[in-house]
Each structure stands twice: as C-alpha cells, then as structure tokens.
Scaffold this motif. Structure first.
Motif, mmCIF file in Angstrom:
data_model
loop_
_atom_site.group_PDB
_atom_site.id
_atom_site.type_symbol
_atom_site.label_atom_id
_atom_site.label_comp_id
_atom_site.label_asym_id
_atom_site.label_seq_id
_atom_site.Cartn_x
_atom_site.Cartn_y
_atom_site.Cartn_z
ATOM 1 N N UNK A 79 41.205 33.269 38.603
ATOM 2 C CA UNK A 79 40.270 33.983 39.469
ATOM 3 C C UNK A 79 39.123 33.093 39.932
ATOM 4 N N UNK A 80 38.795 32.065 39.151
ATOM 5 C CA UNK A 80 37.713 31.164 39.539
ATOM 6 C C UNK A 80 38.197 30.130 40.554
ATOM 7 N N UNK A 81 39.484 29.787 40.510
ATOM 8 C CA UNK A 81 40.019 28.730 41.378
ATOM 9 C C UNK A 81 39.749 28.977 42.862
ATOM 10 N N UNK A 82 40.010 30.187 43.406
ATOM 11 C CA UNK A 82 39.735 30.383 44.839
ATOM 12 C C UNK A 82 38.259 30.221 45.184
ATOM 13 N N UNK A 83 37.372 30.687 44.312
ATOM 14 C CA UNK A 83 35.946 30.597 44.609
ATOM 15 C C UNK A 83 35.480 29.142 44.617
ATOM 16 N N UNK A 121 37.260 40.333 39.921
ATOM 17 C CA UNK A 121 38.248 40.271 38.829
ATOM 18 C C UNK A 121 37.769 39.362 37.704
ATOM 19 N N UNK A 122 37.078 38.275 38.071
ATOM 20 C CA UNK A 122 36.534 37.385 37.055
ATOM 21 C C UNK A 122 35.491 38.107 36.212
ATOM 22 N N UNK A 123 34.604 38.853 36.876
ATOM 23 C CA UNK A 123 33.580 39.600 36.148
ATOM 24 C C UNK A 123 34.175 40.633 35.204
ATOM 25 N N UNK A 124 35.219 41.334 35.662
ATOM 26 C CA UNK A 124 35.866 42.316 34.790
ATOM 27 C C UNK A 124 36.543 41.645 33.606
ATOM 28 N N UNK A 125 37.140 40.464 33.846
ATOM 29 C CA UNK A 125 37.747 39.721 32.741
ATOM 30 C C UNK A 125 36.688 39.285 31.737
#
Length: 234
Positions: A180-184, A160-164
């Motif tokens: 989307x970056x927070x969980x990673x 999802x981060x990449x698509x954003x």
C-alpha cells in the motif's frame, strides 16, 4: 503408509515463489506509480490541470459548476470522461494482448508522445490525450497476490495503509503494508522528477514519460507471463 502431499501454503518452494512474485509486483507497481506521478506533475505545471488525479479534478469541476464557469466545466468534464474511457480501453487492450503489459505500455507511450508533440497552443488535446493514457495505465496492474492496488491515485492506498496500521496496533499482522505504501512513494518520487523536468523542458517533458512507459513495457518481458496474468484485470 502413503505420503500426504504438502499443501501449497506449507511448501517452502511455493512460499519462495509467492514472496518473489510479491516483490516483483511491488517493484512494478512502484515504477508505474513513478510514471503516473511524473506525468501528473508535468501536465499540472504545463496546462494547469491534473492528468491522473481525478478526485482533484472532480472537486474543481464541482466548484466550476457552482460558479457557472462553463469553460472549466467542459474541460474537466471531458477529462473525467477521458479517464474513464482510458480505464475501459486499458482492460480491452490488455485482454486482446493476452494480458501482457507490453502492448498496453507501448500504446500508453505512443499517447504520451502524441501529447508531448502536439502544438503548444493545443492545450486541451494535449491534456486529454495524456489523461486517456493515465486511465489506461491502471490496467497494467490491478492486484498483487490478491491485494488491490491503484497506480494513478493514492488516497485509497493511504487509507488501506492506515487501516492496516490500526490492525497492527491491535496486535494483528498485516503484510500488505509495503504494497500500500509503494504507490504513494512511487507517485511522490515521480512527481518531484516530473516537476524538475517540466521546469526545463515544458510540456515536451512528457517525452520522458513516454520513454519511461516504453522502458517499463520492455522490462515487463522479464516478468513471467503467469504472474502478469495475475497482476492485470481478469
């Protein structure tokens, strides 16, 4: 002339509250992902299998099927089943607890304590108990301001981060980047911490995960109930 009420989206107070709810949600998601990463690293180093990364376990299960390794097939098949059951139980416990995180987190803490204190030779019960707890963890937060999140797996978050990022390159604004970056980042930091703890304490390092789960449950008491109801599965 009668006054026309402001729409919620244009009301400054509503905008501030929404931003605060988003920031609190981000912080809670990152903290829960730290717990997931810590537990996964401890379990992987202690028993040799993933605790929360079911994609990896599924690939290893498929390889075992191809090689005809019955022992691994049974162990990893039970792990995938335990993870699914944990997700289901998490929703049930969350609903029975009024969609508050505390009862769920305390139960997760109890399961992780059990996993840590089982006899050292009981690797499979230790493994499956921790997997069940991580499945339940996913019910603690399902979305933040309508944006889906995953706590114990990060492939979807990175996708999802990449698509954003692609949409941003096209000139579109996507405020979901940080979410989307927070969980990673949380899982990465937690895994580093878990590896350090396991190197010193072995599988008993799972007690640190249990304590952290209980602490996050207590912290959730500071989150308004209405926000928690929005975060958790409906």
């Amino acid at each position: 002339m009668p006054r026309v009420p402001l729409k919620k989206s244009s009301n400054p107070r509503f905008v501030r509250i929404r931003a605060l709810r988003n920031h609190v949600g981000l912080g809670f998601v990152a903290s829960l992902s730290v717990l997931a990463g810590m537990t996964d690293a401890i379990g992987f180093l202690a028993v040799g299998d993933f605790i929360s990364f079911m994609s990896g376990n599924t690939t290893r299960l498929a390889v075992a099927v191809g090689e005809g390794d019955v022992q691994i097939i049974v162990r990893l098949g039970c792990a995938v089943l335990a993870f699914v059951v944990g997700n289901a139980l998490g929703v049930v416990v969350g609903r029975l607890g009024g969609r508050r995180a505390l009862p769920l987190m305390l139960l997760i803490s109890a399961l992780l304590c059990t996993s840590a204190l089982l006899p050292l030779e009981a690797q499979i019960p230790t493994f499956l108990t921790a997997v069940l707890a991580m499945g339940m963890l996913n019910a603690a937060v399902e979305q933040v301001n309508g944006l889906q999140v995953g706590l114990t797996y990060v492939t979807g978050a990175l996708s999802r981060f990449g698509r954003s990022l692609g949409r941003w390159l096209l000139g579109e604004q996507r405020p979901s980047w940080r979410l989307q970056v927070a969980p990673w980042t949380g899982m990465l930091a937690g895994a580093v911490l878990g590896a350090m703890l396991e190197a010193r304490f072995g599988v008993h390092a799972m007690l640190f995960s249990a304590g952290f789960a209980a602490l996050l449950g207590l912290v959730s008491l500071k989150i308004p109930r209405r926000w928690q109801r929005d975060y958790m599965p409906k």
